[in-house]
Scaffold this motif. Sequence first.
Motif, PDB file in Angstrom:
ATOM      1  N   ALA A 166       0.829  -1.209   0.000  1.00  0.00           N
ATOM      2  CA  ALA A 166       0.000   0.000   0.000  1.00  0.00           C
ATOM      3  C   ALA A 166       0.864   1.259   0.000  1.00  0.00           C
ATOM      4  O   ALA A 166       0.492   2.290  -0.571  1.00  0.00           O
ATOM      5  N   THR A 177      -4.363   0.380  -3.196  1.00  0.00           N
ATOM      6  CA  THR A 177      -4.535   1.734  -2.670  1.00  0.00           C
ATOM      7  C   THR A 177      -4.472   2.784  -3.765  1.00  0.00           C
ATOM      8  O   THR A 177      -5.269   3.727  -3.790  1.00  0.00           O
ATOM      9  N   TYR A 201      -9.078  -4.881   1.693  1.00  0.00           N
ATOM     10  CA  TYR A 201      -7.858  -5.292   2.388  1.00  0.00           C
ATOM     11  C   TYR A 201      -8.178  -6.233   3.541  1.00  0.00           C
ATOM     12  O   TYR A 201      -7.469  -7.223   3.771  1.00  0.00           O
TER      13      TYR A 201
END
Length: 221
Positions: A166, A177, A201
């Motif tokens: 991320a 992300t 996630y």
Amino acid sequence: MDAAVVSAVLPMLVKGFYITMEIAIIGILLGFVLGAASGYALQSGNRAAQAVAGVYVWIIRGTPIVVQALYVYFVVPAMISLAQGEQYVLDSTIAGIIVITVNAGAFISAIVKGALESVDVGQIEAGYALGLTKREVLFHIIIPPAFKVMLPALFNQFIISVKDTAILSIISVNEITRQTQNYVARTYNTIPAYTMCAVFYLVLLSALMVLQHVVENRLKK
């Protein structure tokens, strides 16, 4: 949540998922090679190897991964450009793999070092007493039980590496992300987009944790 938002964001998250897993899997595999070499060097009697591995682990563990990502993506290509005398551009996905590899390798080195040191000294001495060479002792007596000891920790490091991807959004890697950020930049639908990203996630990492639990239970049998 608006169905239109879900139908727009979900395909982007899935696309980011493939890039995330590609970087994490390649990074953890290469990181294991790097970490295994470093971990072996740290517990060896070779002072030069210990020093090199020690400096590597110190630098990586002593700097934030976001700084490492910026350094790999911006500074390294700039230095290569100066050396070559022409502009060099590093692909962001390749840069991401390098960052995860180098970062994971430093932490895996400690896992490998601890696993190697956990092997019963008596078994090693028995191997030498039977006339086995140092290489045979390493591959037949030390590595099998050591790998079994380190496997749960390696899986945990893999999960950490998946989360670390991320951070690569800062260098424009189109992982989960970044895909969400791209959508928000176009639509300003901040709350539903980032909520979906967080849930995505959570589901992904929960699945990996369940898989880790299954693997650990298998190893205990």
